[in-house]
Motif scaffolding. Structure first.
Motif, PDB file in Angstrom:
ATOM      1  N   ARG A 146      -6.359  14.654  -6.686  1.00 37.12           N
ATOM      2  CA  ARG A 146      -5.308  14.476  -7.675  1.00 37.12           C
ATOM      3  C   ARG A 146      -4.882  13.015  -7.794  1.00 37.12           C
ATOM      4  N   PRO A 147      -4.488  12.593  -8.984  1.00 33.34           N
ATOM      5  CA  PRO A 147      -3.968  11.229  -9.146  1.00 33.34           C
ATOM      6  C   PRO A 147      -2.683  11.042  -8.342  1.00 33.34           C
ATOM      7  N   THR A 148      -2.296   9.807  -8.172  1.00 31.14           N
ATOM      8  CA  THR A 148      -1.047   9.491  -7.485  1.00 31.14           C
ATOM      9  C   THR A 148       0.115  10.155  -8.221  1.00 31.14           C
ATOM     10  N   ALA A 149       1.064  10.676  -7.451  1.00 33.59           N
ATOM     11  CA  ALA A 149       2.198  11.392  -8.032  1.00 33.59           C
ATOM     12  C   ALA A 149       2.939  10.533  -9.046  1.00 33.59           C
ATOM     13  N   PRO A 150       3.391  11.132 -10.167  1.00 35.35           N
ATOM     14  CA  PRO A 150       4.078  10.348 -11.211  1.00 35.35           C
ATOM     15  C   PRO A 150       5.298   9.591 -10.701  1.00 35.35           C
ATOM     16  N   GLU A 151       6.076  10.203  -9.781  1.00 36.43           N
ATOM     17  CA  GLU A 151       7.266   9.505  -9.288  1.00 36.43           C
ATOM     18  C   GLU A 151       6.897   8.286  -8.457  1.00 36.43           C
ATOM     19  N   VAL A 152       5.741   8.351  -7.777  1.00 36.26           N
ATOM     20  CA  VAL A 152       5.273   7.188  -7.006  1.00 36.26           C
ATOM     21  C   VAL A 152       4.877   6.072  -7.964  1.00 36.26           C
ATOM     22  N   MET A 153       4.139   6.409  -8.999  1.00 34.23           N
ATOM     23  CA  MET A 153       3.717   5.394  -9.966  1.00 34.23           C
ATOM     24  C   MET A 153       4.908   4.829 -10.728  1.00 34.23           C
ATOM     25  N   GLU A 154       5.922   5.659 -10.967  1.00 36.69           N
ATOM     26  CA  GLU A 154       7.122   5.164 -11.644  1.00 36.69           C
ATOM     27  C   GLU A 154       7.837   4.122 -10.790  1.00 36.69           C
ATOM     28  N   PRO A 201      15.780  -5.286  -7.142  1.00 36.63           N
ATOM     29  CA  PRO A 201      16.289  -6.472  -6.446  1.00 36.63           C
ATOM     30  C   PRO A 201      15.671  -6.625  -5.061  1.00 36.63           C
ATOM     31  N   ASP A 202      15.851  -7.820  -4.500  1.00 37.91           N
ATOM     32  CA  ASP A 202      15.377  -8.102  -3.155  1.00 37.91           C
ATOM     33  C   ASP A 202      16.067  -7.181  -2.149  1.00 37.91           C
ATOM     34  N   ASP A 203      15.321  -6.837  -1.080  1.00 39.93           N
ATOM     35  CA  ASP A 203      15.834  -6.069   0.059  1.00 39.93           C
ATOM     36  C   ASP A 203      16.092  -4.602  -0.244  1.00 39.93           C
ATOM     37  N   VAL A 204      15.684  -4.099  -1.413  1.00 36.15           N
ATOM     38  CA  VAL A 204      15.738  -2.654  -1.642  1.00 36.15           C
ATOM     39  C   VAL A 204      14.589  -2.025  -0.875  1.00 36.15           C
ATOM     40  N   PRO A 205      14.839  -1.008  -0.030  1.00 40.14           N
ATOM     41  CA  PRO A 205      13.790  -0.440   0.812  1.00 40.14           C
ATOM     42  C   PRO A 205      12.617   0.083   0.004  1.00 40.14           C
ATOM     43  N   VAL A 206      11.424   0.001   0.618  1.00 42.34           N
ATOM     44  CA  VAL A 206      10.229   0.551  -0.009  1.00 42.34           C
ATOM     45  C   VAL A 206      10.253   2.056   0.191  1.00 42.34           C
ATOM     46  N   ASP A 207      10.481   2.783  -0.887  1.00 36.58           N
ATOM     47  CA  ASP A 207      10.542   4.245  -0.829  1.00 36.58           C
ATOM     48  C   ASP A 207       9.783   4.784  -2.040  1.00 36.58           C
ATOM     49  N   ALA A 208       8.557   5.214  -1.810  1.00 35.83           N
ATOM     50  CA  ALA A 208       7.694   5.608  -2.918  1.00 35.83           C
ATOM     51  C   ALA A 208       8.206   6.843  -3.649  1.00 35.83           C
ATOM     52  N   ALA A 209       9.092   7.584  -3.048  1.00 34.77           N
ATOM     53  CA  ALA A 209       9.533   8.829  -3.699  1.00 34.77           C
ATOM     54  C   ALA A 209      10.748   8.620  -4.573  1.00 34.77           C
ATOM     55  N   ARG A 210      11.291   7.416  -4.633  1.00 36.06           N
ATOM     56  CA  ARG A 210      12.499   7.202  -5.434  1.00 36.06           C
ATOM     57  C   ARG A 210      12.196   7.171  -6.917  1.00 36.06           C
ATOM     58  N   LEU A 252       0.826  -1.203   0.000  1.00 36.21           N
ATOM     59  CA  LEU A 252       0.000   0.000   0.000  1.00 36.21           C
ATOM     60  C   LEU A 252       0.867   1.263   0.000  1.00 36.21           C
ATOM     61  N   THR A 253       1.925   1.255   0.797  1.00 34.87           N
ATOM     62  CA  THR A 253       2.826   2.403   0.846  1.00 34.87           C
ATOM     63  C   THR A 253       3.506   2.620  -0.495  1.00 34.87           C
ATOM     64  N   LEU A 254       3.943   1.547  -1.118  1.00 30.52           N
ATOM     65  CA  LEU A 254       4.615   1.637  -2.409  1.00 30.52           C
ATOM     66  C   LEU A 254       3.663   2.119  -3.494  1.00 30.52           C
ATOM     67  N   ARG A 255       2.447   1.615  -3.474  1.00 36.08           N
ATOM     68  CA  ARG A 255       1.481   1.946  -4.534  1.00 36.08           C
ATOM     69  C   ARG A 255       0.926   3.360  -4.403  1.00 36.08           C
ATOM     70  N   TYR A 256       0.633   3.777  -3.165  1.00 36.82           N
ATOM     71  CA  TYR A 256      -0.037   5.064  -2.979  1.00 36.82           C
ATOM     72  C   TYR A 256       0.893   6.168  -2.492  1.00 36.82           C
ATOM     73  N   GLY A 279      -6.849   5.074  -8.786  1.00 42.70           N
ATOM     74  CA  GLY A 279      -6.989   5.097  -7.334  1.00 42.70           C
ATOM     75  C   GLY A 279      -5.774   5.753  -6.692  1.00 42.70           C
ATOM     76  N   ASN A 280      -6.016   6.619  -5.696  1.00 40.83           N
ATOM     77  CA  ASN A 280      -4.899   7.336  -5.086  1.00 40.83           C
ATOM     78  C   ASN A 280      -4.869   7.148  -3.573  1.00 40.83           C
ATOM     79  N   GLY A 281      -3.854   7.730  -2.921  1.00 41.63           N
ATOM     80  CA  GLY A 281      -3.662   7.540  -1.500  1.00 41.63           C
ATOM     81  C   GLY A 281      -4.787   8.092  -0.658  1.00 41.63           C
ATOM     82  N   LEU A 282      -5.318   9.283  -1.036  1.00 40.16           N
ATOM     83  CA  LEU A 282      -6.444   9.842  -0.290  1.00 40.16           C
ATOM     84  C   LEU A 282      -7.667   8.946  -0.391  1.00 40.16           C
TER      85      LEU A 282
END
Length: 498
Positions: A470-478, A489-498, A107-111, A411-414
């Motif tokens: 607003r739709p989910t931010a483009p960088e989050v969807m990317e 790869p495995d074990d890369v932290p979940v960071d939606a803003a990357r 959920l954090t990664l997607r939204y 679908g967005n985070g809000l």
């Protein structure tokens, strides 16, 4: 002669401890401990998936439903198998490619929205109650077999599960689940089904003595069938204990087809359990509680020794669910809940829970929560009510946001956060209203309406809020698209803003 049955069950319990130490030798980092290194092939994956979803409700409960309602008693387990099939065919490959550890991380990664992190608290409550319910369930077998007090039975069985789960994590649980899968298959399909059916005189003997209505597939009632599919099929699509097994698969193809095979196995298991119960209704017509049917067949119908294997199969079913729920609870607590709660006080624990390869810390979480669930099973007499509440919130509150994130890009985070809040509040509100005005327990906590209303409101709010904001931010969807494509790869932290 009863000592032979007891000896077989004891030997099984000792073997479970052995699997704990075997699994420990394969555990080198957090990925090994929490998701078996994401290395399970088709055989191990299919067996462990079938084992974790087929617990006491499917085994002892399924036979009991067959005893009371005939062939239509299969629907509970068929609904479970259908959930595994749908998850495997529709979502498992995507889930596997995400290389995450929990539903809340998805959920954090997607939204990319903090509001969705509250889902970890709901998931922790659900997995703890599931573990406590399973722990109390296999204790009933020990009470019948050994004559122990209920609390002693819970403590002994719980400690065994706790030891092998803590020592080797998911690798120990996987190896134990495979043994449990084999024991359940032999016990139910190769022993219990043919012996009980033969003792009842076959299907013709059942029809002659129980009536043809026992063969009606809708005998249990349309409302019950619908409820099974709403609660169990939908719940299996989003449960942390089930997703965590998907994370263990080596490839998306194994997640899809191995899981599909497990789903088909579950459906056949449900049919077999119903037929065993139907046979028992002819052989042992005076059993007062349907939950006693399974044990009564093992002790009074099957030959000595074979009865012990069948009882071991029941214990195996319950222990596999308990151990799966336990490691799921520990993973959610460490990965989702602690960082979320720490954020309230201005602390940031980041993603260290799964990226620092600290197996020792994970063991402490499994040990601590295992002790908590044993205490819950002993102290709380009605853990089923608590599990029902957790299941209702899980489905009524979280289902739309989770599945919506997988299938609907608008679908967005809000929208997700609002739908989770609305669905949860409506589910609890309807449940509380029905409990206050209930004439019996099935009009209160155990009623079906809370989930229906919660789902409807959650879906409506999710769509409306998502369209109006607003739709989910483009960088989050990317970042999401890279995960879905399996490019991270495995074990890369979940960071939606990357």
């Amino acid at each position: 002669m009863q000592a032979l049955n007891i000896g077989i069950v004891v030997a099984y319990l000792v073997a479970m401890l052995g699997f704990g130490w075997w699994g420990k030798s394969r555990t080198r980092n957090a990925s090994d401990y929490l998701v078996a290194g994401r290395r399970l092939g088709p055989f191990l994956y299919t067996g462990t998936m079938a084992a974790v979803v087929l617990g006491g409700a499917s085994t002892v409960g399924g036979v009991g439903l067959g005893y009371q309602y005939g062939i239509s008693g299969m629907w509970l387990v068929v609904a479970i198998g259908t959930g595994v099939l749908l998850l495997s065919l529709l979502f498992a490959p995507t889930i596997q490619r995400l290389k995450i550890y929990t539903v809340s991380q998805m959920l954090t990664l997607r939204y990319g929205h903090r509001a969705t992190r509250v889902s970890g608290i709901v998931m922790l409550a659900y997995t703890l109650m599931l573990c406590a319910t399973s722990t109390g369930a296999y204790a009933t077998i020990f009470v019948v077999l050994f004559g122990w007090d209920r609390a002693v039975s819970i403590a002994v069985g719980g400690v065994i599960v706790l030891i092998y789960s803590t020592v080797g994590g998911m690798w120990s649980i996987t190896l134990a689940d495979m043994a449990q899968f084999v024991i359940k298959t032999v016990g139910v399909f190769a022993l219990m089904l043919p012996f009980s059916l033969a003792a009842a005189g076959g299907f013709s003997g059942i029809a002659e003595r129980a009536g043809n209505e026992f063969f009606s597939i809708t005998g249990i009632g349309a409302q019950s069938i619908i409820t099974y599919f709403v609660v169990y099929t939908l719940g299996l699509l989003i449960g942390q204990d089930i997703w965590q097994r998907v994370f263990t698969s080596r490839t998306p193809e194994i997640a899809r087809w191995g899981g599909s095979a497990a789903g088909i196995y579950c459906i056949l298991y449900g049919i077999a359990g119903a037929v065993i119960g139907m046979s028992a209704s002819v052989i042992l017509p005076a059993i007062e509680s349907r939950d006693d049917v399974y044990a009564d067949i093992a002790l009074n119908v099957l030959p000595i020794g074979i009865g012990g294997l069948v009882l071991a199969a029941a214990v195996a079913a319950m222990m596999s669910t308990a151990s799966g729920a336990l490691i799921a609870a520990a993973t959610v607590a460490r990965t989702d809940v602690v960082p979320f709660v720490a954020g309230w006080f201005g602390r940031d624990t980041g993603e260290r829970a799964t990226s620092d390869h600290d197996v020792r810390s994970s063991r402490w979480w499994v040990l601590g929560l295992g002790i908590v669930t044993i205490a819950l099973a002993v102290i709380v007499q009605d853990v089923v009510a608590a599990l029902t509440i957790a299941y209702d919130i899980l489905v009524g509150g979280l289902l739309v946001a989770i599945l919506g994130g997988l299938v609907w890009r608008r679908g967005n985070g809000l929208g997700a956060g609002a739908s989770m809040a609305a669905g949860t509040l409506v589910t609890l509100g309807v449940m509380a209203y029905l409990e206050i005005t209930a004439d019996n327990q099935y009009d209160g906590i155990y009623a079906n309406e809370p989930i229906y209303y919660g789902l409807a409101v959650s879906a409506l709010v999710y769509v409306l809020v998502s369209f109006l904001t607003r739709p989910t931010a483009p960088e989050v969807m990317e970042a999401w698209d890279r995960r879905v494509a399996g490019q991270v790869p495995d074990d890369v932290p979940v960071d939606a803003a990357r």
